[in-house]
Scaffold this active site. Structure first.
Site, short mmCIF file in Angstrom:
data_model
loop_
_atom_site.label_atom_id
_atom_site.label_comp_id
_atom_site.label_asym_id
_atom_site.label_seq_id
_atom_site.Cartn_x
_atom_site.Cartn_y
_atom_site.Cartn_z
N HIS A 47 -43.65 -27.59 -36.61
CA HIS A 47 -42.46 -26.81 -36.89
C HIS A 47 -41.84 -26.37 -35.56
O HIS A 47 -42.53 -26.28 -34.54
CB HIS A 47 -42.81 -25.58 -37.72
CG HIS A 47 -43.19 -25.87 -39.12
ND1 HIS A 47 -43.24 -24.89 -40.09
CD2 HIS A 47 -43.56 -27.02 -39.74
CE1 HIS A 47 -43.60 -25.42 -41.24
NE2 HIS A 47 -43.81 -26.72 -41.05
N GLU A 49 -40.97 -23.58 -34.24
CA GLU A 49 -41.60 -22.45 -33.55
C GLU A 49 -42.86 -22.87 -32.82
O GLU A 49 -43.10 -22.48 -31.67
CB GLU A 49 -41.94 -21.33 -34.54
CG GLU A 49 -40.77 -20.80 -35.33
CD GLU A 49 -40.60 -21.49 -36.68
OE1 GLU A 49 -40.63 -22.74 -36.75
OE2 GLU A 49 -40.41 -20.78 -37.68
N CYS A 77 -42.22 -19.56 -41.42
CA CYS A 77 -43.16 -19.68 -42.52
C CYS A 77 -44.45 -18.92 -42.15
O CYS A 77 -44.61 -18.49 -41.00
CB CYS A 77 -43.46 -21.16 -42.80
SG CYS A 77 -44.49 -21.95 -41.54
N CYS A 80 -46.23 -20.36 -39.00
CA CYS A 80 -45.55 -20.08 -37.74
C CYS A 80 -45.65 -18.60 -37.38
O CYS A 80 -45.80 -18.24 -36.21
CB CYS A 80 -44.10 -20.53 -37.80
SG CYS A 80 -43.96 -22.34 -37.87
#
Length: 143
Positions: A47, A49, A77, A80
């Site tokens: 992801h 991040e 999420c 993360c």
């Protein structure tokens, strides 16, 4: 946040969900950048991040980022958010809310748990309309 949007646009150009993130030093220097690259890397943890945090840690040669800020176009999420806690990110700035998969203001609310070792200051709604429009356009084009 503008640099996070650049990363989101680059992710979208690669066919990824357009989410972008940057890690910023206490002096205001971007030390890590990332856009979603789960498809490109065949990695469900890639992801935006996490990509940005990994890049910052690699550049700085350290496993944690105390005093650093993270800007991301979408509410992180739970995975993360936990990564930010473990990295000791000082402040989180995010754009659009994610009622379905968010882990900060929605869902798991990772930073509010007693098991959370570190909770950053959270600033939400930064350019939220722009982030939401980008995501809606992306998913509309896929339907």
């Amino acid at each position: 946040m503008d640099d996070a949007f650049i990363e989101a646009a680059l992710a979208e150009a690669r066919g990824e969900v357009p989410v972008g993130a940057v890690v910023v030093s206490p002096q205001g220097e971007i030390v890590g950048r990332g856009g979603n690259q789960t498809r490109a890397d065949n990695d469900p943890t890639a992801h935006a991040e996490i990509v940005a945090i990994r890049a910052a840690c690699a550049k700085l040669g350290q496993e944690r980022l105390p005093g650093y800020d993270l800007y991301v176009t979408l509410e992180p999420c739970p995975m993360c958010a936990a990564a930010m806690s473990n990295a000791r990110i000082a402040r989180l700035y995010y754009g659009a809310e994610d009622p379905k998969s968010g882990g900060v203001a929605h869902g798991a609310r990772v930073f509010s748990h007693a098991q959370c070792h570190h909770a950053p200051e959270v600033y939400d709604g930064i350019a939220a309309d722009r982030a939401e429009a980008m995501l809606k356009a992306f998913f509309a084009s896929r339907r």
